[in-house]
Scaffold this motif. Sequence first.
Motif, PDB file in Angstrom:
ATOM      1  N   PHE A  97       1.280  -0.705  -0.360  1.00 23.29           N
ATOM      2  CA  PHE A  97      -0.155   0.124  -0.238  1.00 23.29           C
ATOM      3  C   PHE A  97       0.461   1.294  -0.204  1.00 23.29           C
ATOM      4  O   PHE A  97       1.464   1.507   0.462  1.00 23.29           O
ATOM      5  CB  PHE A  97      -0.533   0.026   1.073  1.00 23.29           C
ATOM      6  N   TRP A 101      -4.575   5.812   1.456  1.00 22.10           N
ATOM      7  CA  TRP A 101      -4.365   4.882   1.137  1.00 22.10           C
ATOM      8  C   TRP A 101      -4.852   4.653   0.047  1.00 22.10           C
ATOM      9  O   TRP A 101      -5.579   5.018  -0.355  1.00 22.10           O
ATOM     10  CB  TRP A 101      -5.232   3.698   2.584  1.00 22.10           C
ATOM     11  N   GLY A 102      -3.615   4.306  -0.610  1.00 24.04           N
ATOM     12  CA  GLY A 102      -3.942   3.468  -2.273  1.00 24.04           C
ATOM     13  C   GLY A 102      -4.726   2.390  -1.989  1.00 24.04           C
ATOM     14  O   GLY A 102      -4.777   1.980  -0.807  1.00 24.04           O
ATOM     15  N   ALA A 103      -4.759   1.773  -3.147  1.00 23.60           N
ATOM     16  CA  ALA A 103      -6.339   0.705  -2.963  1.00 23.60           C
ATOM     17  C   ALA A 103      -5.128  -0.401  -2.886  1.00 23.60           C
ATOM     18  O   ALA A 103      -5.194  -1.610  -2.611  1.00 23.60           O
ATOM     19  CB  ALA A 103      -7.049   0.633  -4.601  1.00 23.60           C
ATOM     20  N   GLN A 109     -10.793  -2.402   6.759  1.00 25.01           N
ATOM     21  CA  GLN A 109     -10.522  -2.455   5.803  1.00 25.01           C
ATOM     22  C   GLN A 109     -11.807  -3.840   4.539  1.00 25.01           C
ATOM     23  O   GLN A 109     -12.040  -5.064   5.374  1.00 25.01           O
ATOM     24  CB  GLN A 109      -8.792  -3.018   5.586  1.00 25.01           C
ATOM     25  N   GLY A 124     -10.109  -6.268  -0.548  1.00 27.64           N
ATOM     26  CA  GLY A 124      -8.815  -5.754  -1.654  1.00 27.64           C
ATOM     27  C   GLY A 124      -8.822  -3.898  -1.736  1.00 27.64           C
ATOM     28  O   GLY A 124      -8.749  -3.244  -3.393  1.00 27.64           O
ATOM     29  N   GLN A 125      -9.273  -3.730  -1.239  1.00 26.72           N
ATOM     30  CA  GLN A 125      -9.282  -2.067  -0.931  1.00 26.72           C
ATOM     31  C   GLN A 125      -7.832  -1.909   0.314  1.00 26.72           C
ATOM     32  O   GLN A 125      -7.829  -2.455   1.503  1.00 26.72           O
ATOM     33  CB  GLN A 125     -10.192  -1.557  -0.178  1.00 26.72           C
ATOM     34  N   GLY A 126      -8.103  -0.257   0.257  1.00 28.12           N
ATOM     35  CA  GLY A 126      -6.880  -0.075   1.409  1.00 28.12           C
ATOM     36  C   GLY A 126      -7.782   0.353   2.467  1.00 28.12           C
ATOM     37  O   GLY A 126      -8.380   0.418   2.552  1.00 28.12           O
TER      38      GLY A 126
END
Lengths: 113, 115
Positions: A90, A103-105, B37, B40-42
């Motif tokens: 991340f 935060w990025g994905a 969370q 598949g995501q931040g």
Amino acid sequence: AQSVTQLDSHVSVSEGTPVLLRCNYSSSYSPSLFWYVQHPNKGLQLLLKYTSAATLVKGINGFEAEFKKSETSFHLTKPSAHMSDAAEYFCVVRRGSNYQLIWGAGTKLIIKP
Amino acid sequence: EAGVVQSPRYKIIEKKQPVAFWCNPISGHNTLYWYLQNLGQGPELLIRYENEEAVDDSQLPKDRFSAERLKGVDSTLKIQPAELGDSAVYLCASTSGTANTGELFFGEGSRLTVL
């Protein structure tokens, strides 16, 4: 407004080959940038951080990242991938005014034997 | 030095039931975070504490979520009633100092499944 874009959701490399995980950010001023790693069923761990000192930042496990203001990028690299590097990575930017983290994905790094 | 401890690691409940998660931060860390969370995501911030004060809870869905950090150490996050969309991993993190330095120490998370 600050934002973070990780350009690849998945990256697959062979063991022993270089790793490149790409991250672009948008910020109205000099940001603080971070890379975190998350191994399966483990907690997130800080890999490295950039806070306006040297533009080439070295982190743990042989990773490094280069801050390029002209390209608004903070790509993560490693010269030689190891099987233990398989994880999700991340990219994070810190919003300066109230210190929020954006935060990025995430990018899932897959290491082929 | 012990890391951030979270419990339970896994929880399966039916919708409309309550659930609670507990976090014990690293000793001496006065700043504590709860993140959500999805797969598949931040992580997405739910709430941030400086000692016992919630200094950022703007993203906490206050109609069903609540959190507390008594005595500025351990913290609990509660959902009541849980909905199907609450299925996710709930992460706790801590850091020393009062500013958000970006250097967070995370627990392993509590994975919630709502049926």
